[in-house]
Design an enzyme around this catalytic site. Structure first.
Site, PDB file in Angstrom:
ATOM      1  CE  LYS A  36      -4.692   1.377  -0.627  1.00  0.00           C
ATOM      2  NZ  LYS A  36      -4.149   0.397  -0.258  1.00  0.00           N
ATOM      3  CB  SER A  80      -0.950   0.132   1.107  1.00  0.00           C
ATOM      4  OG  SER A  80      -2.197  -0.891   0.901  1.00  0.00           O
ATOM      5  CB  SER A 107      -3.955   1.471   3.840  1.00  0.00           C
ATOM      6  OG  SER A 107      -3.007   1.076   2.965  1.00  0.00           O
ATOM      7  CE  LYS A 124      -1.158   4.465   2.674  1.00  0.00           C
ATOM      8  NZ  LYS A 124      -0.887   3.139   3.194  1.00  0.00           N
TER       9      LYS A 124
END
Length: 300
Positions: free
Chosen positions: A83, A80, A135, A249
């Protein structure tokens, strides 16, 4: 004071070697400052239990310096962390006020918390919050469906080329592993991800503003409370570092294992520290080890 300055310049005129020495000393001091942070003598490298890791100092003027690197050019699945690019494409190419209705196909996206529901309507700007904080694969799918998934992924790879991320490639906006091990997967390197994160901090600070939030209330476009989001990044609660966290993140899939990008302000407010850990069993503990080493091992 004026008389002192007059005597000073008179002495310099009569002894040009003093002026030359002073100029040399000033240039040396400027060079030392430019070279900082400087690794302390006798420092041992950290043992980061991850397939790849990197810590990079980004000066406010844009200059970069790698402080630590382990297999920084190794191509790996990034889960992820994908993203970050999904958010960049949405922020760059969409009107933030554009309405997006959550489709059934978006809700059926794999491995999601399931908070978004069919028929919910959000603005693009509001969808960035579950995308980055939780997420949310549903949010990523909904954003990509607006122009078509294939076209959206093309835009992601266009940004890859424009940023010069030579070892990065996207096949979906979520970061999910493919159904078959032989199918293509999103991949990147610690170096490329550090470059991407540095670019976002500089050019799209609103993305990292979201990534700095521990909690945030999500509302539909009609103004109805939807739910309270909590960040997947548990290090936002950690207060043991001398400078604040700018944002980070997370990512995890069976193939990618634990991934984490974390950006902090650098000591003396000179810029940013961009840190990347890929392929870790415990991404948070390994990131702590990396960041602690960076703070303690350099003269700032």
């Amino acid at each position: 004071q004026t008389l002192s300055e007059a005597f000073f310049w008179k002495e310099m005129a009569e002894n040009p070697e003093l002026l030359q020495a002073q100029v040399i000393q000033q240039r040396l001091q400027e060079q030392i400052l430019k070279e900082r942070p400087i690794l302390k003598q006798g420092v041992l490298l950290p043992e980061i239990q991850a397939q790849s890791s990197l810590s990079m100092f980004v000066r406010k003027g844009g200059e970069t310096k790698i402080l630590f690197e382990k297999e920084g050019a190794l191509r790996l699945p990034i889960a992820s962390i994908t993203k970050l690019m999904t958010a960049l494409v949405a922020a760059k190419h969409y009107d933030p006020a554009k309405q997006i209705e959550i489709s059934r196909s978006a809700v059926l996206e794999e491995q999601d918390l399931g908070y978004l529901q069919v028929g919910d309507v959000f603005s693009v700007q509001d969808l960035l919050y579950p995308l980055l904080m939780e997420s949310s694969n549903d949010a990523a799918a909904a954003l990509s469906e607006t122009i078509g998934r294939e076209a959206f992924v093309d835009l992601m790879n266009l940004e890859v080329r424009e940023l010069g991320l030579a070892n990065t490639r996207f096949v979906n906006p979520t970061g999910l592993d493919p159904a078959s091990p032989t199918d293509p997967i999103n991949y990147s390197t610690a170096r490329d991800l550090a470059t991407l994160a540095g670019y976002l901090v500089s050019e799209y600070p609103e993305i990292f503003q979201i990534l700095s939030l521990r909690e945030h209330n999500l509302f539909t476009l009609a103004g109805a409370f939807h739910h309270t989001m909590k960040s997947t990044n548990e290090l936002l609660n950690f207060e043991g570092w001398p400078t604040p966290i700018v944002g980070g993140k997370t990512g995890w899939t069976p193939l990618a294992q634990g991934c984490l990008v974390l950006v902090l302000q650098s000591p003396k407010d000179q810029g940013y520290l961009v840190n990347v850990v890929l392929g870790a069993e415990d991404r948070f503990s390994q990131m702590k080890t990396l960041v602690n080493w960076t703070y303690n091992s350099f003269i700032w």
